[in-house]
Write a protein that holds these residues in place. Structure first.
Motif, short mmCIF file in Angstrom:
data_model
loop_
_atom_site.label_atom_id
_atom_site.label_comp_id
_atom_site.label_asym_id
_atom_site.label_seq_id
_atom_site.Cartn_x
_atom_site.Cartn_y
_atom_site.Cartn_z
N MET A 69 -31.48 -5.12 36.83
CA MET A 69 -31.61 -6.56 36.70
C MET A 69 -31.96 -6.87 35.24
SD MET A 69 -34.04 -9.17 38.83
CE MET A 69 -35.49 -8.34 38.24
N ASN A 70 -30.92 -7.01 34.43
CA ASN A 70 -31.16 -7.27 33.01
C ASN A 70 -31.39 -8.75 32.77
OD1 ASN A 70 -30.65 -4.62 31.41
ND2 ASN A 70 -29.07 -4.68 32.98
N TYR A 97 -21.00 -2.24 32.92
CA TYR A 97 -21.42 -1.87 34.27
C TYR A 97 -20.23 -1.87 35.23
CZ TYR A 97 -26.52 -1.99 33.64
OH TYR A 97 -27.82 -1.71 33.28
N HIS A 98 -19.48 -2.96 35.20
CA HIS A 98 -18.37 -3.07 36.16
C HIS A 98 -17.35 -1.97 35.94
CE1 HIS A 98 -19.12 -7.50 37.50
NE2 HIS A 98 -19.95 -6.64 38.02
N TYR A 114 -28.65 -12.83 30.15
CA TYR A 114 -27.29 -13.32 30.41
C TYR A 114 -27.29 -14.84 30.25
CZ TYR A 114 -26.13 -8.85 32.73
OH TYR A 114 -25.89 -7.52 33.01
N GLN A 144 -22.03 -6.71 31.17
CA GLN A 144 -21.46 -6.89 32.52
C GLN A 144 -20.18 -6.06 32.68
OE1 GLN A 144 -20.67 -10.99 33.60
NE2 GLN A 144 -19.17 -10.38 35.13
N CYS A 200 -22.82 -4.58 46.22
CA CYS A 200 -23.73 -4.17 45.15
C CYS A 200 -24.79 -5.22 44.86
CB CYS A 200 -22.96 -3.88 43.87
SG CYS A 200 -22.00 -2.36 43.91
N HIS A 201 -24.36 -6.46 44.72
CA HIS A 201 -25.30 -7.53 44.34
C HIS A 201 -26.06 -8.07 45.54
CE1 HIS A 201 -24.00 -8.08 40.17
NE2 HIS A 201 -22.79 -7.80 40.59
N CYS A 217 -18.30 -7.76 45.92
CA CYS A 217 -19.42 -8.21 45.09
C CYS A 217 -20.77 -7.94 45.76
CB CYS A 217 -19.30 -9.71 44.81
SG CYS A 217 -17.67 -10.21 44.23
N LYS A 247 -25.28 -16.88 31.59
CA LYS A 247 -25.25 -17.37 32.97
C LYS A 247 -25.61 -16.21 33.85
CE LYS A 247 -21.35 -20.50 32.31
NZ LYS A 247 -19.91 -20.50 32.55
N ASP A 248 -26.76 -16.29 34.50
CA ASP A 248 -27.14 -15.21 35.41
C ASP A 248 -26.74 -15.63 36.81
OD1 ASP A 248 -28.20 -12.91 36.43
OD2 ASP A 248 -30.15 -13.11 35.46
N LYS A 249 -25.51 -15.21 37.18
CA LYS A 249 -24.94 -15.75 38.41
C LYS A 249 -25.27 -14.93 39.65
CE LYS A 249 -20.96 -16.49 35.97
NZ LYS A 249 -19.52 -16.36 35.84
N LYS A 250 -25.36 -13.62 39.46
CA LYS A 250 -25.48 -12.75 40.62
C LYS A 250 -26.87 -12.15 40.74
CE LYS A 250 -22.06 -11.90 42.75
NZ LYS A 250 -21.65 -12.66 43.94
N LYS A 299 -17.30 0.21 39.09
CA LYS A 299 -16.15 -0.13 39.94
C LYS A 299 -14.99 0.83 39.76
CE LYS A 299 -16.70 -5.16 40.30
NZ LYS A 299 -15.90 -6.36 39.99
N LYS A 355 -17.11 -1.90 47.24
CA LYS A 355 -16.23 -2.58 46.31
C LYS A 355 -16.49 -4.07 46.18
CE LYS A 355 -12.50 0.47 47.85
NZ LYS A 355 -13.20 0.96 49.05
#
Ligand code: HEC
Ligand code: HEC
Ligand code: HEC
Ligand code: HEC
Length: 139
Positions: free
Chosen positions: A39-40, A113-114, A43, A110, A135-136, A132, A45-48, A118, A130
């Motif tokens: 959890m960095n 990581y992805h 961002y 982002q 993982c989130h 969203c 926009k921290d969306k997830k 992924k 796989k």
């Protein structure tokens, strides 16, 4: 308490202190045995939600440390070994923008990581997770 017993006790306790210091030094580069939370901050926009990551599940499934941890030399060779400290991905991968180092493209966090997570899960079909929210955590 007898004097002899006191000396013995002190000797044992001192031994324990040294032991635990020794363990700490080793543990600094050993694989974490608890699930860590990725959890960095920073961002735009921290969306997830945060991502729970289980090291042991991965190495048991055959992943090598260097599948994920790296430090590239000027020739683009991964020179990280598991006796070296582990830096956070965000130390080198900027949270919001792609950067460059020694002529190498360093993708933003982002994407790094992805690509790492992924690619292995999806393209190599090695891991089942796989979607969203596999993982989130939900926000
Ligand atoms: C295999 C695991 C995995 C999957 C699947 C995955 N992500 Fe991520 N994602 C991560 C990790 C790890 C991070 C880094 C989290 C952090 O730094 O807080 C991340 C970061 C992000 C971020 C930037 C941080 C934030 O909270 O805004 C966004 C946006 C994001 N993911 C969206 C998605 C979307 C949309 C999907 C589905 C299309 C998805 N992710 C699927 C692992 C995954
Ligand atoms: C599948 C990917 C993957 C594999 C395989 C992997 N790691 Fe990690 N490791 C990560 C991620 C992601 C983090 C979190 C990095 C961050 O916070 O920026 C991490 C963090 C760590 C940390 C720091 C823990 C903390 O709480 O700060 C250590 C130490 C570590 N790894 C050691 C290892 C060792 C040793 C191995 C091999 C036995 C290994 N890792 C294998 C992905 C992996
Ligand atoms: C010491 C700095 C540093 C750290 C720490 C670091 N990276 Fe990188 N990473 C780089 C550099 C430099 C490149 C570019 C390499 C190239 O272009 O040859 C790169 C490339 C990548 C790539 C694309 C190439 C590849 O190997 O597939 C991914 C994906 C990636 N990093 C993910 C991660 C993840 C995930 C973490 C944390 C577990 C992490 N990185 C930690 C410096 C770092
Ligand atoms: C080298 C391949 C590889 C990479 C890289 C990888 N995974 Fe996995 N992942 C797997 C495999 C294989 C499994 C199935 C493990 C099992 O069934 O025990 C798995 C399982 C998982 C699971 C579900 C099981 C569990 O115990 O947690 C999650 C969540 C997950 N991975 C997240 C991630 C995240 C986040 C990253 C990137 C930081 C990542 N993975 C990188 C191969 C990979």
């Amino acid at each position: 308490m007898s004097k002899r017993f006191c000396i013995l006790l002190t000797a044992i306790l001192t031994g324990l202190v040294f032991l635990s210091v020794g363990t700490l030094v080793v543990a600094a580069t050993a694989e974490p045995d608890k699930v860590i939370e990725i959890m960095n901050e920073g961002y735009t926009k921290d969306k997830k939600g945060p991502v729970a990551f289980d090291h042991m599940a991965h190495t048991k499934a055959g992943a090598k440390c260097t599948d994920c941890h790296h430090e590239y030399d000027k020739d683009g060779k991964n020179v990280w070994t598991d006796d070296k400290p582990v830096e956070k991905c965000a130390t080198c991968h900027d949270v919001n923008k792609n950067t460059e180092k020694d002529g190498m493209k360093v993708m933003k966090l982002q994407n790094a990581y992805h690509k790492n997570c992924k690619d292995c899960h999806k393209e190599k079909k090695k891991g089942p997770y796989k979607k969203c929210n596999d993982c989130h955590a939900k926000k």
